[in-house]
Design a protein around this motif. Sequence first.
Motif, PDB file in Angstrom:
ATOM      1  N   TYR A   2       0.827  -1.197   0.000  1.00 28.80           N
ATOM      2  CA  TYR A   2       0.000   0.000   0.000  1.00 28.80           C
ATOM      3  C   TYR A   2       0.868   1.258   0.000  1.00 28.80           C
ATOM      4  O   TYR A   2       1.984   1.251   0.501  1.00 28.80           O
ATOM      5  N   GLU A   3       0.307   2.327  -0.534  1.00 26.06           N
ATOM      6  CA  GLU A   3       0.923   3.640  -0.401  1.00 26.06           C
ATOM      7  C   GLU A   3      -0.004   4.485   0.463  1.00 26.06           C
ATOM      8  O   GLU A   3      -1.217   4.243   0.515  1.00 26.06           O
ATOM      9  N   TYR A   4       0.567   5.446   1.165  1.00 27.10           N
ATOM     10  CA  TYR A   4      -0.197   6.250   2.106  1.00 27.10           C
ATOM     11  C   TYR A   4      -0.063   7.725   1.784  1.00 27.10           C
ATOM     12  O   TYR A   4       0.963   8.180   1.291  1.00 27.10           O
ATOM     13  N   LYS A   5      -1.119   8.465   2.092  1.00 27.11           N
ATOM     14  CA  LYS A   5      -1.126   9.914   1.909  1.00 27.11           C
ATOM     15  C   LYS A   5      -1.645  10.526   3.206  1.00 27.11           C
ATOM     16  O   LYS A   5      -2.624  10.063   3.774  1.00 27.11           O
ATOM     17  N   PHE A   6      -0.975  11.579   3.668  1.00 25.48           N
ATOM     18  CA  PHE A   6      -1.327  12.266   4.904  1.00 25.48           C
ATOM     19  C   PHE A   6      -1.762  13.685   4.539  1.00 25.48           C
ATOM     20  O   PHE A   6      -0.969  14.452   3.997  1.00 25.48           O
ATOM     21  N   VAL A   7      -3.011  14.023   4.844  1.00 26.49           N
ATOM     22  CA  VAL A   7      -3.577  15.302   4.429  1.00 26.49           C
ATOM     23  C   VAL A   7      -4.092  16.048   5.656  1.00 26.49           C
ATOM     24  O   VAL A   7      -4.891  15.521   6.423  1.00 26.49           O
ATOM     25  N   GLU A   8      -3.642  17.295   5.830  1.00 24.45           N
ATOM     26  CA  GLU A   8      -4.122  18.106   6.949  1.00 24.45           C
ATOM     27  C   GLU A   8      -5.391  18.840   6.529  1.00 24.45           C
ATOM     28  O   GLU A   8      -5.489  19.353   5.411  1.00 24.45           O
ATOM     29  N   THR A   9      -6.373  18.875   7.419  1.00 24.32           N
ATOM     30  CA  THR A   9      -7.638  19.533   7.130  1.00 24.32           C
ATOM     31  C   THR A   9      -8.168  20.204   8.389  1.00 24.32           C
ATOM     32  O   THR A   9      -7.635  20.003   9.473  1.00 24.32           O
ATOM     33  N   SER A  10      -9.228  20.988   8.235  1.00 22.95           N
ATOM     34  CA  SER A  10      -9.782  21.748   9.342  1.00 22.95           C
ATOM     35  C   SER A  10     -11.259  21.419   9.529  1.00 22.95           C
ATOM     36  O   SER A  10     -11.964  21.108   8.566  1.00 22.95           O
ATOM     37  N   LEU A  11     -11.718  21.500  10.761  1.00 20.11           N
ATOM     38  CA  LEU A  11     -13.148  21.354  11.035  1.00 20.11           C
ATOM     39  C   LEU A  11     -13.851  22.695  11.005  1.00 20.11           C
ATOM     40  O   LEU A  11     -15.020  22.798  11.307  1.00 20.11           O
ATOM     41  N   GLY A  12     -13.135  23.710  10.615  1.00 17.44           N
ATOM     42  CA  GLY A  12     -13.722  25.045  10.522  1.00 17.44           C
ATOM     43  C   GLY A  12     -13.617  25.780  11.841  1.00 17.44           C
ATOM     44  O   GLY A  12     -13.120  25.269  12.835  1.00 17.44           O
ATOM     45  N   GLY A  13     -14.120  26.978  11.826  1.00 21.31           N
ATOM     46  CA  GLY A  13     -14.078  27.817  13.015  1.00 21.31           C
ATOM     47  C   GLY A  13     -15.134  28.888  12.904  1.00 21.31           C
ATOM     48  O   GLY A  13     -16.080  28.780  12.111  1.00 21.31           O
ATOM     49  N   PHE A  14     -14.963  29.937  13.655  1.00 22.90           N
ATOM     50  CA  PHE A  14     -15.946  31.018  13.680  1.00 22.90           C
ATOM     51  C   PHE A  14     -16.101  31.675  12.312  1.00 22.90           C
ATOM     52  O   PHE A  14     -17.193  32.007  11.892  1.00 22.90           O
ATOM     53  N   PHE A  15     -14.994  31.851  11.583  1.00 21.92           N
ATOM     54  CA  PHE A  15     -15.037  32.521  10.286  1.00 21.92           C
ATOM     55  C   PHE A  15     -14.761  31.599   9.104  1.00 21.92           C
ATOM     56  O   PHE A  15     -14.644  32.059   7.976  1.00 21.92           O
ATOM     57  N   SER A  16     -14.609  30.305   9.343  1.00 23.47           N
ATOM     58  CA  SER A  16     -14.296  29.391   8.237  1.00 23.47           C
ATOM     59  C   SER A  16     -15.180  28.147   8.303  1.00 23.47           C
ATOM     60  O   SER A  16     -15.648  27.749   9.367  1.00 23.47           O
ATOM     61  N   SER A  17     -15.388  27.557   7.152  1.00 26.16           N
ATOM     62  CA  SER A  17     -16.213  26.358   7.041  1.00 26.16           C
ATOM     63  C   SER A  17     -15.343  25.111   7.126  1.00 26.16           C
ATOM     64  O   SER A  17     -14.173  25.137   6.768  1.00 26.16           O
ATOM     65  N   PRO A  18     -15.924  23.994   7.559  1.00 25.74           N
ATOM     66  CA  PRO A  18     -15.152  22.743   7.591  1.00 25.74           C
ATOM     67  C   PRO A  18     -14.852  22.248   6.182  1.00 25.74           C
ATOM     68  O   PRO A  18     -15.630  22.485   5.248  1.00 25.74           O
ATOM     69  N   THR A  19     -13.721  21.570   6.030  1.00 28.57           N
ATOM     70  CA  THR A  19     -13.317  21.066   4.706  1.00 28.57           C
ATOM     71  C   THR A  19     -13.119  19.563   4.689  1.00 28.57           C
ATOM     72  O   THR A  19     -12.747  19.003   3.663  1.00 28.57           O
TER      73      THR A  19
END
Length: 61
Positions: A2-19
């Motif tokens: 297998y190959e692996y990929k590590f991706v950073e993401t956000s759950l959002g905040g007061f001024f941003s939406s979750p991705t």
Amino acid sequence: MYEYKFVETSLGGFFSSPTHRETINAYASEGWRLVQVLPLEYNGHGKPMSYEIIFERLIKD
């Protein structure tokens, strides 16, 4: 194997939406499978602010 990929993401905040949903859908459409989600950073109240999503897929010979 297998190959692996590590991706950073956000759950959002007061001024941003979750991705996280868009990130998971985008990688799934390319054949990646969700393995695990790990919190990376916490705010002063103990709530996670960012996550690392780990994907895997079978390496084609």
